[in-house]
Motif scaffolding. Structure first.
Motif, PDB file in Angstrom:
ATOM      1  N   SER A 217       0.851  -1.193   0.000  1.00 26.42           N
ATOM      2  CA  SER A 217       0.000   0.000   0.000  1.00 26.42           C
ATOM      3  C   SER A 217       0.888   1.246   0.000  1.00 26.42           C
ATOM      4  CB  SER A 217      -0.896   0.011   1.241  1.00 26.42           C
ATOM      5  OG  SER A 217      -0.110   0.247   2.401  1.00 26.42           O
ATOM      6  N   TRP A 218       0.298   2.346  -0.401  1.00 28.66           N
ATOM      7  CA  TRP A 218       1.070   3.587  -0.397  1.00 28.66           C
ATOM      8  C   TRP A 218       1.411   4.029   1.014  1.00 28.66           C
ATOM      9  CZ3 TRP A 218       4.015   5.821  -3.766  1.00 28.66           C
ATOM     10  CH2 TRP A 218       3.856   5.502  -5.102  1.00 28.66           C
ATOM     11  N   GLN A 219       0.594   3.636   1.984  1.00 28.16           N
ATOM     12  CA  GLN A 219       0.919   3.957   3.375  1.00 28.16           C
ATOM     13  C   GLN A 219       2.246   3.320   3.776  1.00 28.16           C
ATOM     14  OE1 GLN A 219      -0.629   6.137   5.165  1.00 28.16           O
ATOM     15  NE2 GLN A 219      -2.240   6.470   3.672  1.00 28.16           N
ATOM     16  N   LEU A 220       2.429   2.042   3.405  1.00 28.97           N
ATOM     17  CA  LEU A 220       3.696   1.362   3.716  1.00 28.97           C
ATOM     18  C   LEU A 220       4.851   1.955   2.933  1.00 28.97           C
ATOM     19  CD1 LEU A 220       2.638  -2.394   3.896  1.00 28.97           C
ATOM     20  CD2 LEU A 220       3.440  -0.942   5.762  1.00 28.97           C
ATOM     21  N   ARG A 221       4.612   2.305   1.693  1.00 30.90           N
ATOM     22  CA  ARG A 221       5.661   2.895   0.864  1.00 30.90           C
ATOM     23  C   ARG A 221       6.117   4.232   1.450  1.00 30.90           C
ATOM     24  NH1 ARG A 221       5.302   0.658  -4.761  1.00 30.90           N
ATOM     25  NH2 ARG A 221       3.663  -0.897  -4.643  1.00 30.90           N
ATOM     26  N   LEU A 222       5.155   5.060   1.846  1.00 27.58           N
ATOM     27  CA  LEU A 222       5.494   6.361   2.411  1.00 27.58           C
ATOM     28  C   LEU A 222       6.198   6.210   3.749  1.00 27.58           C
ATOM     29  CD1 LEU A 222       2.316   8.442   1.511  1.00 27.58           C
ATOM     30  CD2 LEU A 222       4.525   8.368   0.334  1.00 27.58           C
ATOM     31  N   LYS A 223       5.793   5.212   4.515  1.00 25.43           N
ATOM     32  CA  LYS A 223       6.460   4.935   5.784  1.00 25.43           C
ATOM     33  C   LYS A 223       7.932   4.576   5.541  1.00 25.43           C
ATOM     34  CE  LYS A 223       4.672   2.847   9.755  1.00 25.43           C
ATOM     35  NZ  LYS A 223       3.978   1.741  10.419  1.00 25.43           N
ATOM     36  N   GLY A 224       8.189   3.774   4.502  1.00 28.39           N
ATOM     37  CA  GLY A 224       9.560   3.417   4.142  1.00 28.39           C
ATOM     38  C   GLY A 224      10.356   4.621   3.677  1.00 28.39           C
ATOM     39  N   CYS A 225       9.721   5.497   2.913  1.00 25.28           N
ATOM     40  CA  CYS A 225      10.391   6.719   2.452  1.00 25.28           C
ATOM     41  C   CYS A 225      10.784   7.594   3.640  1.00 25.28           C
ATOM     42  CB  CYS A 225       9.484   7.509   1.519  1.00 25.28           C
ATOM     43  SG  CYS A 225       9.154   6.727  -0.060  1.00 25.28           S
ATOM     44  N   LEU A 226       9.857   7.756   4.566  1.00 20.85           N
ATOM     45  CA  LEU A 226      10.149   8.572   5.748  1.00 20.85           C
ATOM     46  C   LEU A 226      11.234   7.940   6.608  1.00 20.85           C
ATOM     47  CD1 LEU A 226       6.577   9.760   6.744  1.00 20.85           C
ATOM     48  CD2 LEU A 226       8.441  11.141   5.809  1.00 20.85           C
ATOM     49  N   LYS A 227      11.278   6.618   6.647  1.00 19.95           N
ATOM     50  CA  LYS A 227      12.317   5.930   7.411  1.00 19.95           C
ATOM     51  C   LYS A 227      13.698   6.223   6.811  1.00 19.95           C
ATOM     52  CE  LYS A 227      13.630   1.328   8.976  1.00 19.95           C
ATOM     53  NZ  LYS A 227      13.322  -0.100   8.914  1.00 19.95           N
ATOM     54  N   LEU A 228      13.801   6.181   5.483  1.00 20.86           N
ATOM     55  CA  LEU A 228      15.069   6.514   4.824  1.00 20.86           C
ATOM     56  C   LEU A 228      15.459   7.965   5.091  1.00 20.86           C
ATOM     57  CD1 LEU A 228      14.802   4.813   1.313  1.00 20.86           C
ATOM     58  CD2 LEU A 228      16.289   4.159   3.203  1.00 20.86           C
ATOM     59  N   PHE A 229      14.476   8.855   5.045  1.00 19.69           N
ATOM     60  CA  PHE A 229      14.733  10.273   5.284  1.00 19.69           C
ATOM     61  C   PHE A 229      15.228  10.504   6.714  1.00 19.69           C
ATOM     62  CE2 PHE A 229      13.156  14.715   5.964  1.00 19.69           C
ATOM     63  CZ  PHE A 229      13.944  15.335   5.009  1.00 19.69           C
ATOM     64  N   LYS A 230      14.606   9.852   7.675  1.00 19.12           N
ATOM     65  CA  LYS A 230      15.033   9.977   9.073  1.00 19.12           C
ATOM     66  C   LYS A 230      16.423   9.393   9.270  1.00 19.12           C
ATOM     67  CE  LYS A 230      10.361   9.958  10.928  1.00 19.12           C
ATOM     68  NZ  LYS A 230       9.336   9.195  11.655  1.00 19.12           N
ATOM     69  N   LEU A 231      16.717   8.313   8.579  1.00 16.17           N
ATOM     70  CA  LEU A 231      18.059   7.729   8.646  1.00 16.17           C
ATOM     71  C   LEU A 231      19.088   8.697   8.073  1.00 16.17           C
ATOM     72  CD1 LEU A 231      19.704   5.273   9.465  1.00 16.17           C
ATOM     73  CD2 LEU A 231      19.183   4.261   7.248  1.00 16.17           C
ATOM     74  N   GLN A 232      18.715   9.397   7.018  1.00 17.35           N
ATOM     75  CA  GLN A 232      19.616  10.394   6.445  1.00 17.35           C
ATOM     76  C   GLN A 232      19.876  11.519   7.447  1.00 17.35           C
ATOM     77  OE1 GLN A 232      18.222  12.316   2.877  1.00 17.35           O
ATOM     78  NE2 GLN A 232      20.179  13.318   2.517  1.00 17.35           N
ATOM     79  N   ILE A 233      18.837  11.963   8.131  1.00 19.75           N
ATOM     80  CA  ILE A 233      18.997  12.999   9.160  1.00 19.75           C
ATOM     81  C   ILE A 233      19.905  12.494  10.277  1.00 19.75           C
ATOM     82  CG2 ILE A 233      17.781  14.314  10.947  1.00 19.75           C
ATOM     83  CD1 ILE A 233      15.395  14.463   8.967  1.00 19.75           C
ATOM     84  N   LEU A 234      19.716  11.255  10.675  1.00 21.90           N
ATOM     85  CA  LEU A 234      20.553  10.666  11.715  1.00 21.90           C
ATOM     86  C   LEU A 234      22.024  10.618  11.289  1.00 21.90           C
ATOM     87  CD1 LEU A 234      20.576   9.263  14.501  1.00 21.90           C
ATOM     88  CD2 LEU A 234      20.277   7.112  13.282  1.00 21.90           C
ATOM     89  N   LEU A 235      22.276  10.252  10.044  1.00 23.76           N
ATOM     90  CA  LEU A 235      23.652  10.246   9.549  1.00 23.76           C
ATOM     91  C   LEU A 235      24.260  11.645   9.554  1.00 23.76           C
ATOM     92  CD1 LEU A 235      23.777   7.716   6.584  1.00 23.76           C
ATOM     93  CD2 LEU A 235      25.096   7.650   8.679  1.00 23.76           C
TER      94      LEU A 235
END
Length: 146
Positions: free
Chosen positions: A110-128
């Motif tokens: 679902s797009w909800q899961l896809r967007l959740k994955g996108c936000l997870k990558l974005f948060k990981l980028q912020i963490l880095l």
């Protein structure tokens, strides 16, 4: 759903700013090593760590930007009904499978899961990015105590 996709894509579009900030941290780190002088094992380990962090940050930025472009493509094609969005999603999945960019296990999410994955990558980028600056601050603190 289209509005949600648009909002997320606008947020994720900040990946370029984060990447540029990561490059600033990298350049400052390298400059700090020049002021340190000498060639010690710790210095080479520090340089390797900051280089690896920059590489990971750059990779994540590419992934997030790719996701942004895919989301924008879906939203800009003007799908108004859920049936059209479902069809576009199916076509997108088939194209990504054909290019070997996603595994079969991720097809049909679902797009909800896809967007959740996108936000997870974005948060990981912020963490880095935070990690890059923390390491820089620690190294400068180490130089000041020398």
């Amino acid at each position: 759903m289209i509005l949600q996709l648009t909002i997320i894509s606008k947020l994720l579009n900040n990946t370029i700013s984060l990447l540029l900030s990561g490059y600033v941290a990298f350049v400052l780190s390298v400059m700090a090593t020049f002021f340190y002088g000498g060639q010690t094992l710790e210095l080479w380990a520090y340089l390797l760590i900051i280089f690896l962090l920059l590489c990971m940050h750059h990779y994540l930025s590419i992934r997030v930007k790719f996701d942004v472009d895919l989301i924008l493509f879906i939203t800009e094609t003007g799908f108004s009904s859920s049936q059209s969005l479902d069809k576009a999603t199916e076509e997108l999945d088939q194209a990504l499978i054909g290019l070997k960019l996603i595994p079969l296990a991720k097809v049909g999410r679902s797009w909800q899961l896809r967007l959740k994955g996108c936000l997870k990558l974005f948060k990981l980028q912020i963490l880095l990015l935070i990690l890059q600056y923390l390491i820089l601050i620690v190294f400068i603190g180490f130089l000041c105590n020398q």
